[in-house]
Scaffold this active site. Structure first.
Site, PDB file in Angstrom:
ATOM      1  N   CYS A  60       4.527   6.261  -2.802  1.00 22.56           N
ATOM      2  CA  CYS A  60       3.362   6.945  -3.091  1.00 22.56           C
ATOM      3  C   CYS A  60       2.297   6.835  -2.237  1.00 22.56           C
ATOM      4  O   CYS A  60       2.235   6.231  -1.171  1.00 22.56           O
ATOM      5  CB  CYS A  60       2.903   6.168  -4.477  1.00 22.56           C
ATOM      6  SG  CYS A  60       2.461   4.494  -4.049  1.00 22.56           S
ATOM      7  N   ARG A  94       7.805  -4.001   5.176  1.00 21.39           N
ATOM      8  CA  ARG A  94       8.402  -2.898   6.452  1.00 21.39           C
ATOM      9  C   ARG A  94       8.479  -4.163   7.536  1.00 21.39           C
ATOM     10  O   ARG A  94       8.548  -3.348   8.639  1.00 21.39           O
ATOM     11  CB  ARG A  94       7.868  -1.944   6.388  1.00 21.39           C
ATOM     12  CG  ARG A  94       6.400  -1.929   6.655  1.00 21.39           C
ATOM     13  CD  ARG A  94       6.041  -0.437   7.140  1.00 21.39           C
ATOM     14  NE  ARG A  94       4.829  -0.409   7.636  1.00 21.39           N
ATOM     15  CZ  ARG A  94       4.139   0.459   8.435  1.00 21.39           C
ATOM     16  NH1 ARG A  94       4.769   1.543   8.638  1.00 21.39           N
ATOM     17  NH2 ARG A  94       2.892   0.296   8.857  1.00 21.39           N
ATOM     18  N   HIS A 196      -1.304   8.812   4.348  1.00 22.45           N
ATOM     19  CA  HIS A 196      -1.749   8.747   5.482  1.00 22.45           C
ATOM     20  C   HIS A 196      -3.087   9.458   5.800  1.00 22.45           C
ATOM     21  O   HIS A 196      -3.718   8.802   6.832  1.00 22.45           O
ATOM     22  CB  HIS A 196      -0.520   9.369   6.316  1.00 22.45           C
ATOM     23  CG  HIS A 196       0.854   8.833   6.230  1.00 22.45           C
ATOM     24  ND1 HIS A 196       1.923   9.562   6.316  1.00 22.45           N
ATOM     25  CD2 HIS A 196       1.009   7.477   5.948  1.00 22.45           C
ATOM     26  CE1 HIS A 196       2.834   9.030   5.907  1.00 22.45           C
ATOM     27  NE2 HIS A 196       2.474   7.630   5.859  1.00 22.45           N
TER      28      HIS A 196
HETATM   29 FE1  CFM Z   1       5.735   7.261  10.750  1.00 20.57          FE
HETATM   30 FE2  CFM Z   1       7.885   7.168   9.860  1.00 20.57          FE
HETATM   31 FE3  CFM Z   1       5.628   6.502   8.105  1.00 20.57          FE
HETATM   32 FE4  CFM Z   1       6.439   5.029  10.366  1.00 20.57          FE
HETATM   33 FE5  CFM Z   1       7.564   3.308   8.432  1.00 20.57          FE
HETATM   34 FE6  CFM Z   1       9.195   5.375   7.961  1.00 20.57          FE
HETATM   35 FE7  CFM Z   1       7.177   5.054   6.448  1.00 20.57          FE
HETATM   36 MO1  CFM Z   1       9.146   3.364   6.276  1.00 20.57          MO
HETATM   37  S1  CFM Z   1       7.347   6.210  11.445  1.00 20.57           S
HETATM   38  S2  CFM Z   1       4.525   5.793   9.475  1.00 20.57           S
HETATM   39  S3  CFM Z   1       6.667   2.882  10.389  1.00 20.57           S
HETATM   40  S4  CFM Z   1       6.445   8.595   8.974  1.00 20.57           S
HETATM   41  S5  CFM Z   1       9.704   3.643   8.659  1.00 20.57           S
HETATM   42  S6  CFM Z   1      10.036   7.175   9.320  1.00 20.57           S
HETATM   43  S7  CFM Z   1       9.124   5.701   5.792  1.00 20.57           S
HETATM   44  S8  CFM Z   1       6.941   2.892   6.557  1.00 20.57           S
HETATM   45  S9  CFM Z   1       5.373   6.405   6.158  1.00 20.57           S
END
Ligand code: CFM
Length: 543
Positions: A60, A94, A196
């Site tokens: 989410c 994570r 993000h």
């Molecule tokens: Fe970038 Fe990612 Fe993400 Fe990430 Fe992550 Fe991820 Fe994520 Mo899990 S590099 S920041 S550190 S998009 S592994 S592939 S899904 S937490 S939001």
């Protein structure tokens, strides 16, 4: 490298998968599943709502904001305003690590705590503002942190608690603690990706530019989109230090709020994870004149390439030479590992379905192992992460994206200072520099590979049955289902218990771990019970 021959035809695989869906669903999913052609990259439908009822990998908006972008910073107290589960499940799951140095067990490292207002029915009915105010006060009294961040969960948006007003009020009251809030309710946007963007906006508005300290060093840069999973950032810090490059802030692995506040004092921003933080890179450039380019420190070759790019940007022959020396030394160990391991991994197939950048970056490591990434996709990335930033102008902004604020940024009247003149930028451009750019995943994938956005669980199972990959990369939700099908599953979010995988030493770790997984004989022995008894049999209780 090319695609191994005798693979199933990707278009036929896609058609067979879609056949089982109702017509409307098939039509929608069809646009998110494409057969790749790196020369004329086809359009992929991405960043759209998941079809209700489909088991998807997505998380989410709150997860993207609190869990991903802000979570790894050790000296900010992150308070989740909401029911306790949201805080608990975004608490270090994570494996983002930090090194607080000499501050002592209860010093400026709050990552081992889980702060939440623990909303109850009463707060949902009568409002949670009082409770939030008390929580901020308690956190301040107990820890005297430099900053407190507040994150909204779904109910907060529904009942209308004004988290921004309360944060402003508390910030003024304390005087020595920056308090700011994020309207990152879980339901905003279609995935983590919205979170993000919201995180980027607020960190830009409330944090970046508040400091005025430039760290010592001739070459100072920030690394954006590196979250120190399994110690990746530690390895990159070591590497950059040995090259003589000073890392001011890593957004946001192993970082501090002070480093973010001084981010505008650096001379370069490099972007690892484009999806989660490209907004900050763009905004810093507009406001302060710091250029950015995309790097990748996953894979030994990519690491060498990225280091060279950074050294050449600073245009100092001494630095360039030093970087070459570091590469040479580190590469010797990489080559020794690869010579030993590659004969055992060569020719095998991998599949990667993760987040928004690792499904691309980790293909470099598989390439170094002689393995082919035959299918890949992101959970929540946008078309530019697949097809490259050149498609940005053609992306249609839908209602879900319009929901997220787009900050209007102007050059700062006092602090805007272009680090390179227009001429210098052009010269670098002629030498192959692509500033503000990202080519995306698909130009680097083989012709005939399958690219699938927001893959469903059903699609994943069909892919495994059809291709029998040697390894499948995804997350914890997929892990045991995949392994019960007799295929080893590598978590690329948390690295299971492994890592670091970034940089040269990280590459060696990855080669070793993958070698162990794809060559373990145990997978051939897996025989889940449903292969013999394909139905669950049950009886109604009568008494
Ligand atoms: Fe970038 Fe990612 Fe993400 Fe990430 Fe992550 Fe991820 Fe994520 Mo899990 S590099 S920041 S550190 S998009 S592994 S592939 S899904 S937490 S939001």
């Amino acid at each position: 490298m090319s695609m191994p021959t005798k693979l199933p035809d990707a278009a036929a695989v896609k058609a067979a998968i879609l056949e089982k869906y109702p017509v409307k669903v098939a039509k929608k999913r069809s646009k998110s599943m494409v057969v790749n052609d790196p020369q004329t990259v086809p359009a992929v439908q991405a960043n759209v709502r998941t079809v209700p009822g489909i088991i998807s990998q997505r998380g989410c908006c709150y997860a993207g904001c609190k869990g991903v972008v802000l979570g790894p910073t050790r000296d900010i107290i992150n308070i989740t305003h909401g029911p306790i589960g949201c805080g608990f499940y975004s608490w270090l799951t994570r494996r983002n690590q930090t090194d607080p140095g000499e501050v002592g067990p209860d010093g400026e490292n709050f990552m081992m705590y889980c702060f939440s207002t623990d909303m109850q029915d009463e707060n949902i009915v009568f409002g949670g503002e009082k409770k939030l105010r008390a929580a901020i006060q308690e956190a301040y009294d107990t820890f005297h942190p430099k900053a407190i961040a507040v994150f909204a969960t779904c109910p907060v948006g529904l009942i209308g608690d004004d988290i921004h007003a309360i944060s402003r009020e508390m910030k003024e009251k304390f005087g020595d603690c920056n308090v700011f809030a994020f309207s990152c309710e879980g339901y905003k946007g279609v995935s983590q990706s919205a979170g993000h963007h919201i995180a980027n906006n607020q960190i830009f508005k409330h944090v970046i530019g508040r400091g005025n300290t430039r760290p010592d060093g001739k070459y100072v840069m920030n690394m954006l989109g590196e979250y120190n999973i399994g110690g990746d950032a530690f390895e990159l810090e070591r590497l950059l230090e040995s090259c003589g490059i000073t890392l001011n802030a890593t957004f946001s692995g192993n970082s501090t709020i002070g480093a973010f506040e001084n981010a505008h004092m650096a001379d370069l921003n490099v972007v690892m994870c484009h999806r989660s933080i490209n907004y900050v890179a763009d905004m810093i450039e507009k406001k302060y004149g710091i250029p950015w380019f995309k790097v990748n420190f996953i894979g030994a070759e990519s690491t060498a390439k990225s280091l060279r790019k950074i050294a050449q940007y600073f245009e100092d022959p001494v630095l360039i030479e030093r970087v070459e020396k570091v590469i040479e030394t580190e590469m010797a160990a990489v080559k020794a590992a690869s010579d030993e391991i590659r004969p055992r991994t060569e020719g095998k197939l991998a599949m990667l379905f993760v987040g928004g950048s690792r499904a691309h970056h980790y293909q470099d490591l598989f390439r170094e192992l002689g393995m082919t990434s035959v299918a890949a996709g992101y959970e929540f990335a946008h078309r530019d992460d697949y097809e490259g930033r050149r498609v940005l102008p053609s992306i249609q902004v839908d209602a879900d994206s319009r929901n997220i604020e787009e900050l209007h940024v102007e050059p700062d009247p006092a602090q805007y200072a272009p680090r390179k003149s227009t001429d210098e930028m052009q010269t670098l451009g002629q030498h192959g520099y692509e500033f503000n750019d990202y080519d995306g995943m698909m130009t680097e994938m083989e012709k005939g590979s399958l690219v699938i956005d927001d893959i469903s669980h059903y699609e994943m199972e069909r892919l495994i049955e059809t291709y029998h990959p040697a390894v499948f990369c995804a997350g914890i939700k997929e892990k045991y289902c995949v392994q019960k099908m007799g295929v080893p599953m590598k978590q690329l979010h948390s690295y299971d218990y492994g890592g670091p995988y970034a940089g040269f030493k990280g590459a060696i770790n990855f080669y070793r771990d993958i070698d162990r997984m794809v060559n373990a004989k145990v997978w051939k022995l897996v025989r889940p019970p449903w292969q013999d008894t394909p139905r669950i049999v049950a009886e109604y209780a009568t008494a």
